[in-house]
Design a protein around this motif. Sequence first.
Motif, PDB file in Angstrom:
ATOM      1  N   LEU A  26     -31.068  -7.233  58.688  1.00  0.00           N
ATOM      2  CA  LEU A  26     -31.322  -5.966  59.373  1.00  0.00           C
ATOM      3  C   LEU A  26     -31.081  -6.093  60.869  1.00  0.00           C
ATOM      4  CD1 LEU A  26     -34.484  -3.802  58.775  1.00  0.00           C
ATOM      5  CD2 LEU A  26     -33.896  -4.516  61.067  1.00  0.00           C
ATOM      6  N   TRP A  27     -31.586  -7.162  61.463  1.00  0.00           N
ATOM      7  CA  TRP A  27     -31.444  -7.351  62.902  1.00  0.00           C
ATOM      8  C   TRP A  27     -29.998  -7.619  63.292  1.00  0.00           C
ATOM      9  CZ3 TRP A  27     -35.010  -6.835  66.804  1.00  0.00           C
ATOM     10  CH2 TRP A  27     -36.337  -6.640  66.410  1.00  0.00           C
ATOM     11  N   ARG A  28     -29.252  -8.325  62.446  1.00  0.00           N
ATOM     12  CA  ARG A  28     -27.870  -8.629  62.809  1.00  0.00           C
ATOM     13  C   ARG A  28     -26.935  -7.456  62.531  1.00  0.00           C
ATOM     14  NH1 ARG A  28     -24.631 -12.605  64.240  1.00  0.00           N
ATOM     15  NH2 ARG A  28     -26.206 -14.266  64.015  1.00  0.00           N
ATOM     16  N   TYR A  29     -27.061  -6.843  61.365  1.00  0.00           N
ATOM     17  CA  TYR A  29     -26.077  -5.844  60.951  1.00  0.00           C
ATOM     18  C   TYR A  29     -26.548  -4.405  61.099  1.00  0.00           C
ATOM     19  CZ  TYR A  29     -23.967  -9.974  58.788  1.00  0.00           C
ATOM     20  OH  TYR A  29     -23.424 -11.216  58.562  1.00  0.00           O
ATOM     21  N   GLY A  30     -27.855  -4.184  61.185  1.00  0.00           N
ATOM     22  CA  GLY A  30     -28.362  -2.823  61.224  1.00  0.00           C
ATOM     23  C   GLY A  30     -28.583  -2.273  59.831  1.00  0.00           C
ATOM     24  N   ALA A  31     -28.589  -0.943  59.721  1.00  0.00           N
ATOM     25  CA  ALA A  31     -28.933  -0.282  58.456  1.00  0.00           C
ATOM     26  C   ALA A  31     -27.687   0.117  57.675  1.00  0.00           C
ATOM     27  CB  ALA A  31     -29.810   0.938  58.726  1.00  0.00           C
ATOM     28  N   ARG A  32     -26.725  -0.792  57.568  1.00  0.00           N
ATOM     29  CA  ARG A  32     -25.521  -0.536  56.781  1.00  0.00           C
ATOM     30  C   ARG A  32     -24.898  -1.856  56.343  1.00  0.00           C
ATOM     31  NH1 ARG A  32     -21.566   1.962  61.507  1.00  0.00           N
ATOM     32  NH2 ARG A  32     -22.325   0.662  63.220  1.00  0.00           N
ATOM     33  N   ASP A  33     -23.937  -1.763  55.435  1.00  0.00           N
ATOM     34  CA  ASP A  33     -23.209  -2.872  54.805  1.00  0.00           C
ATOM     35  C   ASP A  33     -24.102  -4.096  54.576  1.00  0.00           C
ATOM     36  OD1 ASP A  33     -22.501  -4.507  57.467  1.00  0.00           O
ATOM     37  OD2 ASP A  33     -21.747  -2.491  57.836  1.00  0.00           O
ATOM     38  N   HIS A  34     -23.863  -5.216  55.249  1.00  0.00           N
ATOM     39  CA  HIS A  34     -24.610  -6.444  54.953  1.00  0.00           C
ATOM     40  C   HIS A  34     -26.086  -6.366  55.356  1.00  0.00           C
ATOM     41  CE1 HIS A  34     -21.024  -8.813  53.847  1.00  0.00           C
ATOM     42  NE2 HIS A  34     -20.408  -8.024  54.711  1.00  0.00           N
ATOM     43  N   GLY A  35     -26.465  -5.377  56.149  1.00  0.00           N
ATOM     44  CA  GLY A  35     -27.859  -5.236  56.545  1.00  0.00           C
ATOM     45  C   GLY A  35     -28.743  -4.624  55.487  1.00  0.00           C
ATOM     46  N   LEU A  36     -28.147  -4.022  54.437  1.00  0.00           N
ATOM     47  CA  LEU A  36     -28.954  -3.319  53.444  1.00  0.00           C
ATOM     48  C   LEU A  36     -29.831  -4.250  52.611  1.00  0.00           C
ATOM     49  CD1 LEU A  36     -27.327  -0.829  54.255  1.00  0.00           C
ATOM     50  CD2 LEU A  36     -27.159  -0.239  51.848  1.00  0.00           C
ATOM     51  N   SER A  37     -29.522  -5.532  52.589  1.00  0.00           N
ATOM     52  CA  SER A  37     -30.346  -6.454  51.812  1.00  0.00           C
ATOM     53  C   SER A  37     -31.754  -6.588  52.373  1.00  0.00           C
ATOM     54  CB  SER A  37     -29.680  -7.835  51.759  1.00  0.00           C
ATOM     55  OG  SER A  37     -29.491  -8.360  53.060  1.00  0.00           O
ATOM     56  N   SER A  38     -31.988  -6.132  53.600  1.00  0.00           N
ATOM     57  CA  SER A  38     -33.328  -6.192  54.198  1.00  0.00           C
ATOM     58  C   SER A  38     -34.169  -4.964  53.868  1.00  0.00           C
ATOM     59  CB  SER A  38     -33.216  -6.313  55.727  1.00  0.00           C
ATOM     60  OG  SER A  38     -32.697  -7.560  56.109  1.00  0.00           O
ATOM     61  N   TYR A  39     -33.565  -3.938  53.279  1.00  0.00           N
ATOM     62  CA  TYR A  39     -34.276  -2.675  53.063  1.00  0.00           C
ATOM     63  C   TYR A  39     -34.697  -2.505  51.605  1.00  0.00           C
ATOM     64  CZ  TYR A  39     -32.916  -0.915  57.670  1.00  0.00           C
ATOM     65  OH  TYR A  39     -32.772  -0.731  59.023  1.00  0.00           O
ATOM     66  N   PRO A  40     -35.762  -1.720  51.371  1.00  0.00           N
ATOM     67  CA  PRO A  40     -36.061  -1.313  49.998  1.00  0.00           C
ATOM     68  C   PRO A  40     -34.912  -0.476  49.449  1.00  0.00           C
ATOM     69  CG  PRO A  40     -37.900  -0.830  51.485  1.00  0.00           C
ATOM     70  CD  PRO A  40     -36.736  -1.195  52.351  1.00  0.00           C
ATOM     71  N   GLU A  41     -34.882  -0.330  48.144  1.00  0.00           N
ATOM     72  CA  GLU A  41     -33.838   0.493  47.519  1.00  0.00           C
ATOM     73  C   GLU A  41     -34.242   1.964  47.620  1.00  0.00           C
ATOM     74  OE1 GLU A  41     -32.124  -2.797  44.370  1.00  0.00           O
ATOM     75  OE2 GLU A  41     -33.875  -1.629  43.796  1.00  0.00           O
ATOM     76  N   PHE A  42     -34.091   2.505  48.834  1.00  0.00           N
ATOM     77  CA  PHE A  42     -34.546   3.858  49.125  1.00  0.00           C
ATOM     78  C   PHE A  42     -33.904   4.913  48.223  1.00  0.00           C
ATOM     79  CE2 PHE A  42     -35.448   2.405  53.678  1.00  0.00           C
ATOM     80  CZ  PHE A  42     -36.814   2.457  53.509  1.00  0.00           C
TER      81      PHE A  42
END
Length: 570
Positions: free
Chosen positions: A123-139
């Motif tokens: 999330l910190w490196r990529y943000g809320a897209r592409d490779h950063g989505l692994s840090s987020y819940p499956e919204f």
Amino acid sequence: MIQHLDVDGVPTLLARTGGPMRAGLTFRVGTADEPLARSGITHLLEHLALAPIGLSDYHFNGATAPVFTTFHTQGPEQDIARFLTAVCGNLHRLPMDRLEVEKGILRTEWSSRGGSAGDAIALWRYGARDHGLSSYPEFGLSMITPDDLRYWAGRFFTRENAVLWIAGDRVPAGLRLPLPTGVRQPVPAASSALPQTPAYFLNGSRAVVLDAVVRRRTAASVFADVLERELFRSLRQEAGLSYTTTAGYDPRGDGYATLRALADAPAEKQDAVLGGFVDVLAKLRVGRIEQGDLDACVAKREDFLGTAEVDAARLPSYACNVLTGERNLTVDEHRAELKAVTVADLHQVAQEAMSTALLMAPEGHPADWAGFVEAPTRSAGTVTGTAYRERDGDGELRIGADGVSYVGPGGPLTVRYAECAVLLAWPDGARQLIGHDAISMRVEPTLFDLHPEALRFVDDRVGAGRRVDLPARSPEQIPQPQPAAAPGAAAGSAPAGPASAPAVNWSAKGTVITTAVLALLVAGLSCLCTLGAALDDVDDPAGLSILIGVGWVLAVILSVPFVNFLRRKS
């Protein structure tokens, strides 16, 4: 050796094994391909494809990663053929009657999974897209429809976008892969939420973690082994600061690889672990790398290349390289490249890793002293628009034509509609906008004097395609104005940064304290009068009973604000 074959138009890899037959069908699709507003669609499709298979006497499973999804199994030849054939059929005849059940299973899976120290780094490196989505819940689970799933299967789960690999002496008899035709899908381009590196962020996990992006090559994979060896020697053997020290190298599929290292940090040793970790990185960056460490790491890899199962063990990664178009080395080529790695090559990798480094440091232990800049937790600018004041605080919410901003203690937070990854909506009117840079804006109607049309305006500007409707919250979950309001929590927050300090409303707090003191005084006088009346043998003086009753009632009334204050704080 690994043989290249073809089964029903699907590229197939075959390598002999001395153990039981195993196989996998890998597709070039994963969480990095999803939009945040529909995140979870690949994982959901994987579950639905496996659901009709049910219980079996052989092992099988599925796995969804950032850029690959794999269905794999192990067992008798006929069971492998039956499993893979069924999976391909199920992918395009999905059991939609299981849709809500599987969504519930995925939600349970997310809520019960144990978090790891590095979960927030993407999330910190990529943000809320592409490779950063692994840090987020499956919204996106609640919003995914049968048509969404059919489109996703038709786009990504095709014969041209798949590779079959088999560890065995032949292709199982009767195996069929009834997949539709399609095109090979490229790996998504990696975004960035870091304006500058090397950078750091603070996290509550008891660990120090390094995340770096390096060019994919043999020297970089060897460097990961050398880094792990150095961390173990320095932080565990010599200093006794850490128990777990690891480092890994993971190709990203686009010519680059993620290099990650971790050292656990007990609460009483966090400062020392951070210092020791940084010292190891500095040592490698200036080229202080021992030839003996390089030789030991190369020898370990050469031992693996000499095993009888080496080709079978390489099948999963070999298949991924086929799907991304990256080069696959023979065993002899691997050996030659390993022997060619020098200390100078590792020094070059160390410098590259430090130039892209993102360091996760324990809460309260910043790393700016070591040359790392703090990763942004606030926005660089704000939008112009209609301003709404916080009911109990010094902040201001601005809703404009381009986006939404919160301006208050701790700096501004802004999400522009064009860069909004998802809009989370609750039935009580609350909204949360998450930007591509991972900045999050929480809008709570209970905390602002909002115009009735303000939220509808935000909804319209973001659009239905990026909106996710969430279940109703209980009354206890809905924030209410209170004397000690936390501005960052009221309107929004950074991706995973430190909590904002509460802003104290001294006027309201003074009133609560004053009434509490008066309540104690009146209660004390009433108590003395009550005791005096109880110990006196003569009749009550006229009006004393009334005076006592009034005193106790007044004490109760004066204590109400203080009681409410304590309930809000708990």
